[in-house]
Design a protein around this motif. Structure first.
Motif, short mmCIF file in Angstrom:
data_model
loop_
_atom_site.label_atom_id
_atom_site.label_comp_id
_atom_site.label_asym_id
_atom_site.label_seq_id
_atom_site.Cartn_x
_atom_site.Cartn_y
_atom_site.Cartn_z
N PRO A 59 31.82 39.07 40.30
CA PRO A 59 32.37 39.84 41.30
C PRO A 59 32.03 41.05 42.21
O PRO A 59 31.61 41.63 41.57
CB PRO A 59 33.93 39.49 41.06
N ARG A 227 35.88 32.12 43.64
CA ARG A 227 36.61 32.92 42.73
C ARG A 227 37.36 31.13 41.87
O ARG A 227 37.05 31.23 40.50
CB ARG A 227 38.25 33.66 42.86
N TYR A 236 39.13 32.95 46.92
CA TYR A 236 37.81 34.20 47.55
C TYR A 236 38.93 35.15 47.30
O TYR A 236 39.56 35.77 47.71
CB TYR A 236 36.97 33.77 48.26
N ASP A 237 37.90 36.66 46.94
CA ASP A 237 38.33 37.39 47.09
C ASP A 237 38.23 38.65 48.14
O ASP A 237 36.75 39.30 47.72
CB ASP A 237 37.55 38.67 45.41
#
Lengths: 309, 89
Positions: A59, A227, A236-237
């Motif tokens: 990430p 993610r 998702y981040d």
């Protein structure tokens, strides 16, 4: 499972019902994407340096495991000032008027006359007392500037799973415009259903018009990677906040310049199942049935409005 | 399936009690799913917000950029949520 289009009732006597919708598959077993533009929009050098493309094993941000906010740790969103570039010009600020109040949200162009957004931006029994009355759409808005003009729409469609059940996995809708907002028919997002293997660890871009920062007048964008995926959601981040509902969660494949939407942003952290043990935001996932429904909305001159009521 | 949401009311005011018309109100944090839409307060600062059962932090931002927040624990009974906005320290 079967998806059916449901449209805001409009008075149109004598109109025939549309053809029945396609039958969706239960899981994404094969890639299905709307047609590529004949002349895909070019990406400027600043945009190329900014957006994320392809996959990554790591990430961009390492989120911590405490708290419950849609903005993950420090706010990583970037304000986009040059909103006339692709893909930013295809993202629209929405001002929504309903019986029970007014709201702001985000949409994106899938054809010059079709804006896709979250279902709850056009229909919400709990929040709006049903269908929105009208929505004002401003593509590429940058504060007071509306480089492609402003449209007001009263024709909307969603799917039965949202209108009947308010099922968050099917929180999607279309806004049908009376005239093209952008002259270039290729300045549109593609929409894609991808397999789990294709999506996981793909880098993702999320943009929209939040109430803060920007007061719903400034376009913000953030990036990271997907993610996790479930059969109906992607996680998702990426930082988001109120007003970004309906915004595009999109990817760029290696060597391509036309963005592909893989999810319609709708929920902050609270929408993540506790069993996932992640602090991530989420979007209803584009599945083949959704691609087919959006194609149908895009290819019908009036978007199928008037089917009920 | 969506958890049933209850419609709550609220008001955004400035520190002197004057209503904040045209303020954006949204759920910033929560223990249950809420759409990331933002509500706009009316000319008297009032707004309606549908929430599922749970604990939430509600934030507001006035047209002038002043911000404020309030905590709300939503259940089956409608709440009134008051949010005072002020300039950042």
């Amino acid at each position: 499972m079967k998806l059916e289009s449901v449209s805001r009732p409009v008075a149109r006597p004598g109109r025939e019902m549309d053809a029945p919708p396609p039958k969706p598959s239960q899981v994404v077993e094969r890639t299905k994407i709307t047609a590529a533009a004949a002349n895909p929009p070019e990406l400027s050098d600043p945009v190329r340096r900014r957006i994320v493309v392809g996959k990554s094993a790591k990430p961009l941000i390492a989120p911590e495991s405490t708290g419950l906010e849609s903005v993950i740790d420090a706010d990583e969103r970037t304000r986009i000032v040059n909103t006339t570039e692709s893909p930013w010009r295809m993202v629209c600020a929405l001002a929504i008027d309903s019986e029970w109040g007014t709201f702001i949200g985000t949409g994106w162009l899938v054809t010059p006359t079709t804006v896709i957004t979250a279902g709850h931006c056009v229909f919400d029994k709990s929040q709006m007392n049903g269908w929105a009355r009208s929505i004002t759409i401003t593509p590429g808005r940058e504060r007071e500037r509306a480089p492609y003009g402003i449209a007001k729409a009263t024709r909307f469609s969603s799917v039965d799973r949202w209108v009947s059940d308010q099922d968050p996995d099917f929180d999607l809708a279309a806004i049908h415009l009376d005239r093209p907002l952008l002259d270039d028919p290729d300045s549109v997002f593609r929409v894609g259903a991808f397999t789990d293997e294709e999506l996981v660890e793909h880098m993702i871009n999320v943009s929209g018009y939040p109430g803060s920062p920007g007061g719903g007048q400034e376009l913000y964008w953030a990036k990271n990677r997907i993610r996790a995926v479930s059969p109906r959601r992607i996680f998702y981040d990426v930082d988001t906040s109120g007003g970004q509902s309906g915004g595009p969660a999109f990817i760029f494949r290696e060597g391509e310049t036309q963005p592909i939407v893989v999810g319609i942003h709708a929920y902050g952290f609270g929408g993540t199942p506790a069993s996932m043990n992640m602090r991530v935001n989420s979007a209803p996932r584009i599945i083949p049935a959704v691609v087919e429904q959006i194609e149908k909305w895009s290819n019908t001159a009036d978007g199928g409005a008037g089917d009920i009521g | 399936m969506d958890v049933r949401r209850i419609l709550h009311t609220g008001r955004v005011v400035h520190h002197n009690g004057r209503p904040a018309a045209g303020a954006f109100v949204w759920v910033a944090t929560g223990t249950a799913p809420t759409p990331e839409i933002a509500v706009v307060s009316d000319e008297k600062g009032y707004f309606r917000l549908a929430l599922p059962p749970g604990h939430f932090e509600i934030r507001a931002r006035s047209e002038g950029g002043q911000e404020g927040k309030a905590e709300a624990t939503a259940g089956e009974e409608p709440l009134h949520i008051e949010i005072e906005v002020s300039a950042p320290d």
